[in-house]
Design a protein around this motif. Sequence first.
Motif, short mmCIF file in Angstrom:
data_model
loop_
_atom_site.label_atom_id
_atom_site.label_comp_id
_atom_site.label_asym_id
_atom_site.label_seq_id
_atom_site.Cartn_x
_atom_site.Cartn_y
_atom_site.Cartn_z
N GLU A 33 0.56 -1.44 -0.19
CA GLU A 33 -0.04 -0.11 -0.03
C GLU A 33 0.86 1.48 0.30
OE1 GLU A 33 -3.72 0.97 -0.41
OE2 GLU A 33 -3.58 -0.55 1.34
N ILE A 34 0.25 2.08 -1.00
CA ILE A 34 1.51 3.24 -1.30
C ILE A 34 0.87 4.74 -0.59
CG2 ILE A 34 3.37 4.88 -2.44
CD1 ILE A 34 3.53 1.84 -4.16
N LEU A 35 0.81 5.24 -0.30
CA LEU A 35 0.59 6.85 0.72
C LEU A 35 1.62 7.84 0.04
CD1 LEU A 35 -0.90 5.36 4.05
CD2 LEU A 35 -1.92 4.94 1.66
N LEU A 36 0.65 9.09 -0.24
CA LEU A 36 1.75 10.10 -0.80
C LEU A 36 1.18 11.42 -0.18
CD1 LEU A 36 3.52 11.43 -3.01
CD2 LEU A 36 2.26 11.98 -4.19
N GLY A 58 -2.37 5.09 -4.00
CA GLY A 58 -3.98 4.59 -3.72
C GLY A 58 -4.45 6.24 -3.30
N HIS A 59 -3.81 6.87 -2.65
CA HIS A 59 -4.29 7.56 -1.53
C HIS A 59 -2.85 8.79 -1.99
CE1 HIS A 59 -7.19 4.98 0.19
NE2 HIS A 59 -6.30 4.12 0.18
N LEU A 60 -3.82 9.86 -2.23
CA LEU A 60 -2.62 11.12 -1.65
C LEU A 60 -3.31 12.13 -0.42
CD1 LEU A 60 -0.84 13.12 -2.53
CD2 LEU A 60 -1.76 13.73 -4.36
N GLN A 87 -6.51 1.73 -10.34
CA GLN A 87 -6.41 2.58 -9.37
C GLN A 87 -6.79 3.36 -9.17
OE1 GLN A 87 -4.51 2.00 -5.88
NE2 GLN A 87 -2.46 1.88 -7.20
N THR A 88 -8.06 3.77 -8.68
CA THR A 88 -8.63 4.59 -8.06
C THR A 88 -7.32 6.11 -7.05
OG1 THR A 88 -10.55 4.57 -7.91
CG2 THR A 88 -10.56 6.55 -7.37
N LEU A 89 -6.87 6.66 -8.04
CA LEU A 89 -6.52 7.63 -7.09
C LEU A 89 -7.45 8.90 -6.13
CD1 LEU A 89 -3.82 8.62 -6.28
CD2 LEU A 89 -4.08 11.07 -7.92
N GLN A 90 -7.28 8.33 -4.59
CA GLN A 90 -8.19 9.33 -3.83
C GLN A 90 -7.05 10.14 -2.92
OE1 GLN A 90 -11.50 8.80 -2.89
NE2 GLN A 90 -11.36 10.75 -1.95
N VAL A 91 -7.79 11.29 -3.13
CA VAL A 91 -6.85 12.77 -2.70
C VAL A 91 -7.60 13.38 -1.70
CG1 VAL A 91 -5.90 14.73 -3.41
CG2 VAL A 91 -6.28 13.24 -4.97
N VAL A 137 -9.70 9.57 -10.28
CA VAL A 137 -9.37 10.23 -9.25
C VAL A 137 -10.78 10.52 -8.04
CG1 VAL A 137 -8.04 12.59 -8.29
CG2 VAL A 137 -7.74 10.86 -10.20
N LYS A 138 -10.87 11.18 -7.40
CA LYS A 138 -11.45 11.53 -6.35
C LYS A 138 -10.88 12.35 -5.33
CE LYS A 138 -14.77 7.24 -7.14
NZ LYS A 138 -15.74 6.33 -6.28
#
Length: 298
Positions: A33-36, A58-60, A87-91, A137-138
């Motif tokens: 899991e990669i969180l930015l 996956g998450h920013l 995959q969706t990028l959730q911001v 992107v959401k």
Amino acid sequence: MAKGMKAVIVGSGSAVPDPDRGNPSQAVVIDDEILLFDCGERTTINLIKSGINPNDVGHLFLTHLHWDHMAEFGYLVMSTWNCGRRQTLQVYGPDGTEAMVANSIYGTHKADFDFVRGYIRRLPSHITNKPSNDPNVKALDIEVGFELETDTFKVTAGEVVHHQCVGMPSVAYRVESEYGVVAISGDTSPCQGMIDLAKGADVLIHDTAFLDEIIEERQMWSHSGPSGAARVAKEAGVKKLVLTHLGPYTSHPKAIEMGEMYYGPARGPEIWDEIVAKAEAVYDGPVVLAHDALVIDV
């Protein structure tokens, strides 16, 4: 990357263009899991240099919307979409994040958006590894106290002191997993909110934007020096302090010239040892001077 939890300094620099350091950005990797956290200039290429495929983010989480913390958002989205991100990028970020995301994709990058859409439509039907029909992107505006918890991690948004008084909402983040805890300050002066958020963390990645003497001379209330970052680390009882958001003190002469009103004249390489020594005089744990693509085991 191997299983476990790692903190990655994606960009270690400041808001001043610096050939030696990208704008502020960090990642936390928990197993796969990669969180930015933040997305300044050079984020995408420095993710690759760190051994991370940008398509896998996956998450920013944005600490705030100053340009040096989100300048590469549009490029990250368009390049990963064009390269087949599924995959969706959730911001997530403070008030204004949803608008920034929409304006970037459907405003600034509207021509790119239309191009990729058209390109996809013209691909032969036998090509199956083409980009998805939209950038996936959401975005969600968040506040202090926000929590995101999954089976793998928990992220909490905490209070910091940056430029809220002039209309810039800002947060910091705490990331918890079965392996440990990483706290990320974003931009802040030393404050109780950051101490509380970082309590007992294995790694604290803290704003060290200016030298102590510059903080004092300019009476700054929005950033930290090495002593201030170290004070937060000490009072929070963290196990390791990472100093980041560093100025272009020894960079290209034109970068130094451009940032002189904030950082002063050029300095010799000994400035980096001096910054670490200032922190070590306050905090007795390990102090790490950040650089781009630095990977830290948690």
